[in-house]
Scaffold this motif. Sequence first.
Motif, PDB file in Angstrom:
ATOM      1  N   TYR A  82      37.988  27.596  49.996  1.00  0.00           N
ATOM      2  CA  TYR A  82      37.214  28.827  50.141  1.00  0.00           C
ATOM      3  C   TYR A  82      35.788  28.517  49.740  1.00  0.00           C
ATOM      4  CZ  TYR A  82      41.762  31.106  50.266  1.00  0.00           C
ATOM      5  OH  TYR A  82      43.036  31.483  50.593  1.00  0.00           O
ATOM      6  N   SER A  83      34.854  28.822  50.608  1.00  0.00           N
ATOM      7  CA  SER A  83      33.449  28.518  50.302  1.00  0.00           C
ATOM      8  C   SER A  83      32.895  29.542  49.304  1.00  0.00           C
ATOM      9  CB  SER A  83      32.623  28.537  51.585  1.00  0.00           C
ATOM     10  OG  SER A  83      32.727  29.803  52.188  1.00  0.00           O
ATOM     11  N   ALA A  84      31.996  29.096  48.445  1.00  0.00           N
ATOM     12  CA  ALA A  84      31.401  29.948  47.410  1.00  0.00           C
ATOM     13  C   ALA A  84      30.386  30.898  48.032  1.00  0.00           C
ATOM     14  CB  ALA A  84      30.731  29.081  46.356  1.00  0.00           C
ATOM     15  N   THR A  85      30.275  32.086  47.485  1.00  0.00           N
ATOM     16  CA  THR A  85      29.299  33.067  47.946  1.00  0.00           C
ATOM     17  C   THR A  85      28.531  33.590  46.732  1.00  0.00           C
ATOM     18  OG1 THR A  85      30.876  34.866  47.739  1.00  0.00           O
ATOM     19  CG2 THR A  85      30.733  33.798  49.882  1.00  0.00           C
ATOM     20  N   THR A  86      27.380  34.166  46.980  1.00  0.00           N
ATOM     21  CA  THR A  86      26.562  34.753  45.927  1.00  0.00           C
ATOM     22  C   THR A  86      26.884  36.237  45.824  1.00  0.00           C
ATOM     23  OG1 THR A  86      24.806  33.188  46.431  1.00  0.00           O
ATOM     24  CG2 THR A  86      24.217  35.104  45.127  1.00  0.00           C
TER      25      THR A  86
END
Length: 130
Positions: A82-86
């Motif tokens: 899962y890619s990181a998000t802000t």
Amino acid sequence: MQTVDEQPETIHLYVVREKAARPPLLPIFLSMVALSILIAVCALTPYQQPVTRLTIRVPAVLLPLKTLTARVVVIPTGVKVYSATTAHGTLTITNGSVISQTIPQGFRLNNVVTDTAAFVPAGSCSLNSL
């Protein structure tokens, strides 16, 4: 004219001592009872240190209770990334102090960084957002 005899006359004088007045016993008895009660109260009452209490009132804002649930199907083999998000949101700050505060841009609080500066006036219980 009268004549006076030359013989002296004898006068007998007796001094009798009167009985001394005795003080009334009721005031003495009452004062002894009062003194005994005072001594008993002082001797039998345990000494307690005075307690100093300090009360501090802190204004609080009640937030609604939120319950979040998530369901994910688990894949027994393989790797899923899962890619990181802000994260974005609003940070609410109130000032109950008598000193006004300025929150600078880039202020870091538990891995939360502000993107704009904010002024929080003294004694403000109103909500100021960043």
